[in-house]
Design an enzyme around this catalytic site. Structure first.
Site, PDB file in Angstrom:
ATOM      1  N   ASN A   1      29.972 -88.833  76.761  1.00  0.00           N
ATOM      2  CA  ASN A   1      28.845 -89.221  75.900  1.00  0.00           C
ATOM      3  C   ASN A   1      27.480 -88.787  76.440  1.00  0.00           C
ATOM      4  O   ASN A   1      26.534 -88.624  75.675  1.00  0.00           O
ATOM      5  CB  ASN A   1      28.873 -90.730  75.593  1.00  0.00           C
TER       6      ASN A   1
ATOM      7  N   GLU B   1      23.467 -97.233  90.060  1.00  0.00           N
ATOM      8  CA  GLU B   1      23.034 -95.836  90.059  1.00  0.00           C
ATOM      9  C   GLU B   1      21.541 -95.787  89.774  1.00  0.00           C
ATOM     10  O   GLU B   1      20.983 -96.725  89.199  1.00  0.00           O
ATOM     11  CB  GLU B   1      23.814 -95.044  88.998  1.00  0.00           C
TER      12      GLU B   1
END
Length: 490
Positions: free
Chosen positions: A160, A468
């Site tokens: 995606n 992250e």
């Protein structure tokens, strides 16, 4: 949609072989990459298997021993060159994303800017990996805490965000001094291979960044190598919770460090005090970006009774005015296809389940040709319906009515995942209460689009492990070593 669309990208960026140890490698067979909007084949890519995966791990391990000796400044300069090249080639890179994953070109250009921003951010963070000097309890020794790269990282990414999900991981890994083997999603290998081409142009040494594309059929055997090989120190995965659990089990045998960015089921709560116009705009941005195929997409909309009817009415009108289905390369398109027909079937199943339990379809509701799905607005939704229990990954917007803040929080937190959550309110006390009470890793307060390299990205519960982006993202690729320097004369 009967027009034909062709991918027009400059030759060096359209790569179809694997990239191992600084070389482009073929495999015994190839697999097709399809344009999800038309079903037409756009490329045939090397179907790398366990042998190529092992070669990539060995190359990364060999390269690690020299890459970790580069100074932080040297690694920083190379990452910055890579960032500059992504920016220079943004138009071609965006076309690749649109053709292999279906998102509208404007969104693909946005993704390339976002993707590049992680290389820029981590090129800067590379020089800020600080250790500690700790006061010693005794006079004849010094205590130092050093940070060192963990080693080879296996990076397994989804379709995606076929560019940004790579740079968000790889930027941090390379900045820390790690080397990587990337296995891109089988639907979208072209963006990963274009990144490899630009890494080479930037001067990133052979073996530091490797890409092993493979088909759906070969993925389990390649994944096995990347998650079990003793030379791999770390795995970083973005994808479904179910797959993440399989990879964690494989990584457990050799006790690898693991980062997991798994499924979400984001609540989007609109309280009576909210600015309804802003809430509608936030809902549109959060839900319909990439046709609802992001892990931080709002999945369950909870609207307080007093403003429920007004919110639904304004939202329906916004959907009519703003959403346009079509091929991503058409300038007016805002909604591309879903990634494949399985994805469309899942949305249809959730809609029919909701309707059978009493939900009303106010907009859309139908599947169109191929994997195109009408953006769909459902009212009178209850927490028993499938669309409120599992992640949709499509353009379905179900709205639940609630009466009290406690009720909204109970519904929002009744999930075994917790990645993002959103709410709209103008009551300052309520904002603090709800932001702290939502069981998620990312909270948007009066804001529907949150991601940025400066901030953390990651979830709680079964949405994953680790973070992250931000200054914390690089820590996932570092070990702390305690050095005790003794025998000193006071």
């Amino acid at each position: 949609m009967h027009r034909s669309y062709s991918l027009d990208v400059s030759a060096p960026l359209l790569r179809t072989q694997g990239y191992v140890d600084g070389r482009w490698v073929s495999a015994a067979s190839v697999f097709p990459v399809l344009d999800p909007a038309t079903g037409q084949e756009i490329a045939r890519v090397a179907d790398c298997g366990p042998a190529e995966a092992k070669q990539a791990v060995d190359a990364a391990y060999k390269a690690f021993h020299s890459w970790k000796q580069y100074t932080a400044k040297e690694r920083s300069v190379l990452l910055r060159k890579w960032f500059d090249l992504l920016t220079l080639h943004k138009d071609d890179l965006a076309k690749l994303i649109t053709f292999e994953c279906g998102k509208p070109l404007r969104e693909s250009l946005g993704e390339i800017a976002y993707s590049a921003s992680f290389l820029e951010w981590f090129s800067e963070e590379a020089r800020r990996v600080y250790g500690d000097i700790v006061p010693s309890p005794v006079k004849d020794r010094k205590i130092l805490l050093l940070k060192q790269p963990v080693g080879v990282a296996s990076v397994i990414t989804p379709w995606n965000f076929p560019s940004a999900m790579i740079t968000r991981k790889v930027g941090a890994a390379l900045a820390a001094g790690c080397t990587v083997v990337v296995k891109p999603a089988e639907d979208t290998p072209l963006s990963a291979l274009a990144l490899a081409e630009l890494a080479e142009q930037a001067g990133i040494p052979a073996g530091v960044f490797n890409v092993v594309p493979c088909s759906r059929e070969t993925t389990p055997s390649v994944g096995q190598v990347l998650c079990t090989d003793p030379l791999v120190a770390k795995i970083s995965f973005t994808g479904s919770t179910a797959t993440g659990k399989v990879l964690l089990k494989m990584a457990a045998d050799t006790v690898k460090k693991a980062s997991m960015e798994l499924g979400g089921h984001a609540p989007f709560i609109v309280f009576d005090s909210a600015d309804v116009d802003k809430a509608v705009a936030g809902a549109m941005a959060s839900k319909f970006r990439n046709s609802g195929q992001t892990c931080v997409c709002s999945n369950r909309f909870l609207v307080q009774s007093r403003i429920y009817d007004r919110f639904i009415d304004e939202l329906g009108r916004a959907m009519d005015a703003e959403l346009r289905l079509g091929h991503g390369s058409e300038p007016e398109t805002t909604q591309g296809p879903l990634i494949n027909t399985r994805a469309a079937e899942k949305v249809v199943h959730q809609i029919s389940d909701a309707v059978s339990r009493g939900a009303k379809v106010l907009r859309g509701g139908k599947r169109l040709h191929g994997s195109f799905m009408e953006p769909t607005l459902l009212a009178d939704v209850t927490a028993e319906m499938l669309c409120t229990k599992e992640e949709t990954f499509g353009p379905l917007l179900p709205v639940i009515r609630f009466n009290t803040e406690e009720e909204a929080l109970a519904i929002a937190n009744a999930s075994n995942v917790g990645l993002a959550g959103y709410f709209y309110s103008q009551d300052v006390s309520q904002i603090w209460r709800v932001a702290e009470a939502l069981e998620v890793g990312i909270v948007g307060v009066n804001e529907g689009l949150l991601s940025t390299p400066e901030a953390t990205f990651g979830g709680v519960k079964q949405s994953g492990l680790g973070r992250e982006g931000s200054k914390y993202g690089i820590e996932e690729y570092l070990d702390v070593k305690y050095m005790c320097f003794g025998g000193l004369k006071p």
